[in-house]
Scaffold this motif. Structure first.
Motif, short mmCIF file in Angstrom:
data_model
loop_
_atom_site.label_atom_id
_atom_site.label_comp_id
_atom_site.label_asym_id
_atom_site.label_seq_id
_atom_site.Cartn_x
_atom_site.Cartn_y
_atom_site.Cartn_z
N PRO B 246 -23.61 19.45 -42.97
CA PRO B 246 -22.86 18.32 -43.52
C PRO B 246 -23.24 18.05 -44.98
O PRO B 246 -24.33 18.43 -45.41
CB PRO B 246 -23.29 17.15 -42.63
N ASP B 251 -18.84 15.09 -43.02
CA ASP B 251 -19.90 15.09 -42.01
C ASP B 251 -19.80 16.25 -41.03
O ASP B 251 -20.56 16.32 -40.07
CB ASP B 251 -19.90 13.75 -41.26
N SER B 302 -17.86 16.23 -35.57
CA SER B 302 -17.63 15.29 -36.64
C SER B 302 -17.35 13.94 -36.01
O SER B 302 -16.82 13.85 -34.91
CB SER B 302 -16.41 15.73 -37.46
N THR B 304 -15.75 11.74 -38.03
CA THR B 304 -14.73 11.15 -38.91
C THR B 304 -13.34 11.72 -38.69
O THR B 304 -12.36 11.12 -39.09
CB THR B 304 -15.11 11.36 -40.38
#
Lengths: 777, 602
Positions: B246, B251, B302, B304
């Protein structure tokens, strides 16, 4: 006729024939085209065409060639350069064997579009005529009804028949609707309808239409980008500048959408005029890139219009040199247009603007060229590439003979993308006579990457116009240096030797020559030592020189010299005199043969020597035990900076082998058999190794032979590859193997060795074993 | 409190269940995933809301005989009101409420539809639950369709819930064999809470993903990565594994690998498993990998990336774009790292995927840097690296496109100069890109440009030229004096493609097959072509035969005429061998050849 149902059917058919590759290409090419993967298009088209021809399938060939033109003409805006292919394809598409192909009609559009790209308005009448002719042949159910209608309307637009274009489009929409009442028609002739609405001053309607187009189901990359650019342009026309800027795709995403350059640039120009977009060097670079691409592709009318925008934007940010260059493009385009129409006026206006700005330009030149150059190098960081050029031109007019000024000018031109101008300037200087080394080297370097003929002409020119022999050898030196990089060692020696002879000060030429000489046997190595001695006498002996000297010395067996260089490099050796033959780490030796590069594992025996450990199979040259001198510059990269101890340990350097100093003389023998126990195999290997034979075991778990007790079953097996030293003859080896495999539950087979021994009974026995165990010959 | 309540879920489910079944939650694996997620979120909730210390665990149990699949958790459990509010109200999952309250990333569930998805695959569902808020009460929820359900008190169990699905007949094979284990291993691989299956004391997700295990380094890390990759790559072995780390901007972390299978050209075997908040969201998010990477697999996580409503795909938003760029960078840097630190693996990558990599190198400058010297192209002399092709062609790469140039190919074969097969995937653009980068020229055989490279023009006195023309040329041919190798080749005939095109388009026959307006446009182009020369006859001034011919003229030798006839026949025979060169009359060439030979022997 629906082309896609044809494609689906063909795909199925190809797959059922086992021709999966063609089936895959049939699907992939249109996708790559509309998603702007130009590289992929170029990569697969030659293959697709060749495969179609190989199966004598003209329909498929037509399909692929048409889609290649879709990519080159419709998306990448190739005009003049694609005409020949477009005409050729029309011819191909209208032969008895192709005329029934549903894609045949589309080739007419390719040709019409190609003319439209060269000069849309100039060829408008012909395009109207040809698309009308084609539309008469098809109905709204055809896939190409959309494209050809759009082409027809575009041609009407180009002929400034805006109202007629709109009326035509409305008729086509109605016809399409009648044929497929449920169809979604917002995208039918989508971009053309948006443009025509704008031409008619109906920007609000245009905006509503393009918004509906963008809202629908997923679209291709190309169309999405184009719609966004159209939307931005409409917004800019409506004075909604912030929205327009937000809708305009960034240049980095738009680079490959060449067919949208016009719309993008026009929108940018509107925004700059409104003060809503900065007219900076980056924008200048973007417009310049668009211009050179369109110009190169032979999209003449678009180039002229793009150049006109470039003139305006460049002048308004004070980039006079760029403006002049863009003006030159405009002037170059006019005679290539079918009909100039308003082009002459546009050129005249641009010329006046440039002239008026040029007359305003005043340069405060310093008292000397030297002072000017000093001031340039102190210039602002963010200065545009062409900011200095007008000043340099003025300075050159004042001090035409000043060479540093000439070189700076050439560099600035080069940096600003005016390669040819820079080359022409340097060439003119050579032609004047007695050019300096710097001028020759600069020009030579610029030309070296061009085609060979051009470099040859340069070489001739230098030998005619340069009275100094030191200057005349420089083209050869450049070619030699390049040959080094390409691994053409003989050419490197030929190119570099005259430079070395003519220039006692040429230390780098000597270094490079020495490196090339390492690949030229013992005589070469001796000369390399002499050249390196000259370098040393020149007072600049570097670490790499010591390494090369060790290689050359090792080739001729001059171990005292090799040891002296090793000491100078602080390398630790276990002995103090005589040949260096130690046990260093493993490395890989790389051999460049005519058929490519081969790499073999080797044990390093000193700073620049290694012994091959790879045992080759039957039919390959056996290099095991050969001792080689290598070039100490590693071929591969070192371990990563972040690598841990373990990774560093695992890393293996690769060196280019340059000269074999001693052959091992080993030969290859291969054996096969059912796997003995581990202890048995260990004892077998140890017995052979005690006689100096190198043993390699192969096969792995997957290797199985026939079980003699049950021919339908398999048993675990092993194959063994031996490197046998010349001291052991075949008969002795056979006896040794017999002894070493005694007690194995299953005997090993070595039919090839048995044949070499020539004993009839032995041959029979091993052939029988091979047969019983199913060993392949 | 003690009687059974019959209630109806607070939304019209009949339509919704069809939608769920057909679109949103299409497989039993999705239902399993949703229920494990619910269990996970229940445990998270209990940790957040209750002080009690407990050892969190999720247990999945299959009972083949009864056809049931149960998911047990010791999470928060539900009170009667909560069953009604959350279990049986569409779109009101407690997770959503809790996430809004706490902004916690530990919660996975999203839409509250998760539980209902189980009805798509079940005949009947029972939930027994005891809430930490009222540990002395137990509740039994039962429903056949999710729409109408019964709710009654039952014996309180330990705090937590047991969801028991009686699977529909056609989904029961899920309970057989190892499929359930394989599914859970994939789906729960990144979940931080242990998930157990049946009696097995080792959790199916006992092995943490290698990027979370900070104790790993060096070869142990490499081995762990490879093993983890092997769990996700179903069709191939991972050949080498690369990490995605990341950054401040993105991320996404995880692994990418190159598949150990031979690919060709545009083969697309990409696969990428995407975990969002610890649960496998998209099993095949291949679009997140670059389109050129047809031989790459991967697994990423992730928090996000945004799932779509179906929870089986990702929204193509800015985060998606950032993740895509991040993965492309990681892949390219990872390949570079393999090249430098794992030479054996790198060799295999090149061997396996050479053709595909030719295309990759074209798509990305960084890859071209890495691969320019490594990849081979097929040539008449075997597979060679571009470097060797240019070296042996004296800084030029000769490329055949198969159409014409059959003849020039023969010429180069005689010289042992490699000719690259331009009709194979990626070869021509790769060589062009190589030349652009390293210098050198790409010569397409059979084009005008190519001919300029092959035949170097040579001066010839006017009278010699005129004499040779009279002796060797046929109508429509042009004589070009040139030098080329091998010297033993005296003449080469190269047809002019433009002239051929012009002849075809301007012929009367074209009127019949091409529309008038289209033909007009085509003819406007061919009018610009000079069609007077149909073929160029290249005469090799270095050839002993040509030199002897010219010398013979000076002596007035009678053999000049038959010798010229032989040479002309040779040209015709060689040109005739080249398919598509049109108007060569093979029959008369053969008869010329034979008659001349006979005459010489007479």
């Amino acid at each position: 006729m629906d082309i896609w149902s044809w494609v689906r059917a063909r795909r199925k058919e190809l797959i059922s024939e086992g021709n999966a590759r063609l089936a895959e290409l049939l699907w992939a090419l249109p996708d790559h085209v509309v998603d702007l993967r130009h590289h992929q298009v170029d990569a697969l088209v030659p293959e697709a065409i060749a495969l179609s021809r190989a199966r004598k399938d003209p329909w498929l060939e037509l399909f692929f060639r048409h889609w290649e033109l879709q990519s080159r003409v419709l998306t990448r805006m190739h005009g003049e350069g694609a005409l020949s292919s477009a005409v050729d394809l029309v011819d191909f598409a209208h032969r008895p064997e192709t005329e029934g192909c549903p894609q045949s009609v589309c080739t007419i559009q390719d040709l019409a579009a190609c003319y439209g790209i060269v000069d849309g308005p100039g060829w408008a009448d012909e395009r109207i005529e040809v698309t009308a002719e084609t539309l008469a042949r098809i109905d709204p159910s055809w896939g190409c009804f959309d494209c050809i209608s759009a082409e027809h309307a575009d041609a009407l637009r180009d002929a400034r028949k805006t109202d007629e274009a709109w009326a035509f489009l409305e008729r086509q929409v109605a016809a399409k609707l009648a044929k497929s009442p449920d169809g979604e028609l917002d995208r039918f002739c989508g971009m053309t309808r948006v443009s025509v609405l704008s031409d008619m001053g109906r920007d609000e309607d245009a905006l509503a239409l393009v918004d509906r187009q963008l809202a629908g189901r997923e679209d291709s990359v190309n169309r999405t980008l184009l719609r966004k650019a159209h939307r931005a342009r409409v917004l800019a026309r409506l004075g909604r500048h912030d929205d327009a800027r937000a809708s305009l795709p960034p240049w980095s995403e738009f680079v490959d959408a060449v067919d949208g350059y016009d719309v993008w640039a026009e929108c940018a120009l509107l925004l700059v005029r409104a003060g809503a977009l900065p007219n900076d060097a980056a924008l200048g670079f973007t417009i310049g890139t668009m211009l050179s691409r369109l110009d190169k592709n032979g999209a003449v009318r678009s180039s002229m219009l793009m150049a006109e925008r470039h003139v305006e934007l460049s002048l308004s940010r004070g980039a006079l040199w760029s403006a002049r260059r863009a003006l030159a493009v405009m002037e170059r385009c006019v005679p290539r247009l079918r009909k100039p129409l308003d082009a002459l006026d546009r050129v005249r206006r641009a010329r006046e603007r440039v002239a008026s700005r040029s007359s305003e330009e005043r340069f405060e030149l310093p008292e000397s060229a030297e002072a000017l150059l000093a001031s340039l190098s102190n210039g602002d960081e963010g200065r545009e590439a062409d900011a200095d050029l007008p000043l340099l031109e003025a300075a050159r007019a004042k001090w035409p003979a000043d060479e540093p000024l000439l070189l700076s000018h050439a560099s600035a031109l080069y940096a600003a993308g005016a390669r040819e101008d820079a080359i022409a300037m340097l060439e003119a200087r050579v032609r004047e006579g007695d050019p300096s080394d710097e001028v020759i080297l600069r020009l030579g370097n610029a030309l070296l990457r061009e085609d060979a003929a051009r470099f040859e002409a340069f070489d001739r020119l230098v030998s005619e116009r340069c009275s100094r022999v030191e200057g005349r050898v420089l083209p050869g030196f450049l070619q030699g240096a390049r040959a080094i990089g390409e691994g053409r060692w003989a050419a490197a020696r030929d190119g570099l030797r005259p430079a070395v002879e003519a220039r006692p000060d040429g230390l780098n030429a000597r270094r490079m020559l020495a490196r090339a000489l390492l690949r030229d046997g013992e005589a070469g190595a001796r000369e390399a030592l002499a050249r390196l001695a000259e370098v040393e006498a020149g007072g600049e002996f570097q670490r790499s020189d010591h390494w090369d000297r060790m290689s050359a010395a090792a080739i001729v067996g001059d171990w005292a010299t090799a040891r002296a260089s090793a000491a100078a490099l602080s390398l630790k050796l276990t002995s103090d005199e005589g040949p260096i033959d130690e046990r260093w780490e493993l490395c890989t030796l790389s051999f460049e043969d005519e058929d490519g590069t081969h790499e073999f594992i080797a044990g390093r025996t000193g700073p620049v020597t290694a012994r091959v450990l790879h045992v080759a199979g039957v039919g390959e040259p056996q290099r095991f035990g050969d001792q080689w001198v290598f070039d100490a510059r590693p071929v591969n990269r070192g371990p990563d900076e972040g690598a841990d101890e373990e990774e560093r340990k695992r890393h293996r350097w690769v060196y280019a082998a340059v000269h074999c100093v001693a052959r091992g003389g080993f030969r290859t023998v291969e054996l096969d058999g059912a796997r003995p126990t581990f202890d048995q195999f260990d004892a077998f290997a140890a017995a052979l190794e005690a006689e100096g034979i190198e043993v390699r075991q192969g096969g792995g778990d997957a290797y199985k032979l026939t079980d003699p007790s049950d021919p339908s079953a398999k048993i675990a097996a092993v194959y063994v590859r031996l490197a046998v030293p010349p001291s052991i003859d075949d008969r002795a080896l056979g006896a040794l193997l017999d002894r070493a495999t005694e007690g194995f539950a299953h005997p090993f087979a070595w039919p090839a060795l048995a044949e070499a021994i020539g004993d009839e009974a032995g041959i029979e026995a091993h052939r029988a074993r091979a047969k019983t165990y199913g060993v392949e010959g | 409190m003690s009687e059974i309540e019959f209630r109806t879920t607070q939304v019209d489910l009949s339509g919704l269940m069809t939608v769920l079944g057909d679109h949103l939650y299409s497989t039993p694996t999705v239902a399993l995933r949703e229920l494990v997620q619910n269990a996970h979120d229940a445990i998270t909730r209990r940790r957040m809301e209750s002080e009690a210390v407990f050892d969190p665990r999720i247990l999945v149990r299959a009972d083949r005989d009864r056809g049931t699949l149960s998911i047990l958790d010791n999470g928060a459990g539900l009170t009667r009101d909560e069953v009604i509010a959350f279990l049986a109200t569409v779109g009101a999952g407690y997770t959503r409420t809790l996430r809004q309250k706490t902004a916690s990333d530990d919660l996975i569930g999203y839409f509250g539809l998760g539980f209902l998805s189980a009805f798509v695959v079940s005949e009947r569902i029972e939930v027994r639950t005891t809430s930490y808020q009222s540990p002395h009460e137990g509740w039994l929820y039962r429903s056949r369709d999710g729409e109408r359900y019964s709710l009654e008190p039952c014996e309180p169990g330990p705090v937590g819930s047991v969801v028991e699905l009686t699977l529909k007949e056609r989904f029961r094979p899920l309970l057989e064999g190892d499929e359930l284990r394989a599914l859970l291993e994939r789906y729960c691989a990144l979940l931080s809470l242990p998930v157990f299956l049946g009696q097995d004391p080792v959790a199916v997700n006992a092995v943490a993903p290698p990027w979370r295990d900070e104790s790993l380094a060096g070869t142990a890390l490499t081995a762990a990565r490879k093993a983890f990759a092997a769990r996700f790559e179903r069709r191939f072995e991972p050949l080498c594994v690369m990490a995605i780390e990341p950054t401040a901007e993105c991320d996404v972390r995880g692994l990418l690998w190159v598949q150990d299978a031979r690919t060709y050209g545009t083969s697309d075997n990409r696969n990428l498993a995407v975990f969002v908040r610890g649960m496998l969201l998209d099993d095949d998010a291949r679009e997140l990998l670059p389109s050129w990477a047809g031989f790459v697999g991967g697994v990423i996580e992730s928090s996000t990336l945004t799932p779509t409503a179906s929870r089986e795909d990702l929204q193509r938003d800015d985060r998606w774009k950032a993740a895509h760029a991040h993965i492309v960078r990681a892949l390219i840097e990872g390949l570079a790292k393999v090249a430098s630190s794992e030479p054996e693996s790198w060799r295999r990558v090149l061997l396996r995927h050479n053709e595909a990599l030719l295309g990759c190198a074209l798509c990305d400058e960084r890859l071209m840097d890495l691969l320019a010297n490594e990849l081979t192209v097929p040539t008449s002399e075997g597979d060679l690296t571009a470097r060797v092709v240019f070296r042996r062609g004296d800084s030029k790469a000769y490329v055949s496109l198969g159409t014409r140039g059959g003849f020039e190919e023969m010429l180069f074969r005689a010289l042992k100069t490699p000719i690259a097969a331009g009709t194979r995937y990626g070869v021509l653009p790769f060589l062009r890109a190589y030349a652009e980068r390293k210098g050198g020229a790409v010569v397409e055989l059979g084009t005008e440009e190519g001919n300029r490279h092959v035949f170097k023009s040579a001066p010839l006195p006017a009278d010699e030229r005129a004499w040779l023309e009279s002796l060797l040329l046929r109508p429509g041919q042009r004589l070009v004096a040139a030098r080329f190798a091998p010297e033993d080749l005296p003449l080469v005939l190269v047809p002019d493609r433009d002239a051929e095109l012009k002849a075809r388009i301007e012929s009367d026959e074209a009127d019949k097959r091409i529309g008038a307006a289209a033909l007009k446009l085509a003819r406007i182009y061919t009018k610009t072509l000079d069609g007077s020369v149909q073929a160029d006859l290249y005469v090799n001034v270095d050839s002993p035969a040509i030199r002897a011919l010219v010398a013979g003229r000076d002596r007035g030798a009678a053999a000049c005429e038959p010798a010229a006839r032989l040479l002309r026949s040779l040209v015709a025979l060689m040109a005739g061998w080249n398919e598509g060169s049109g108007k060569v009359d093979l029959q008369s060439a053969l008869s010329d050849f034979t008659q001349t030979a006979c005459a010489l022997l007479r």
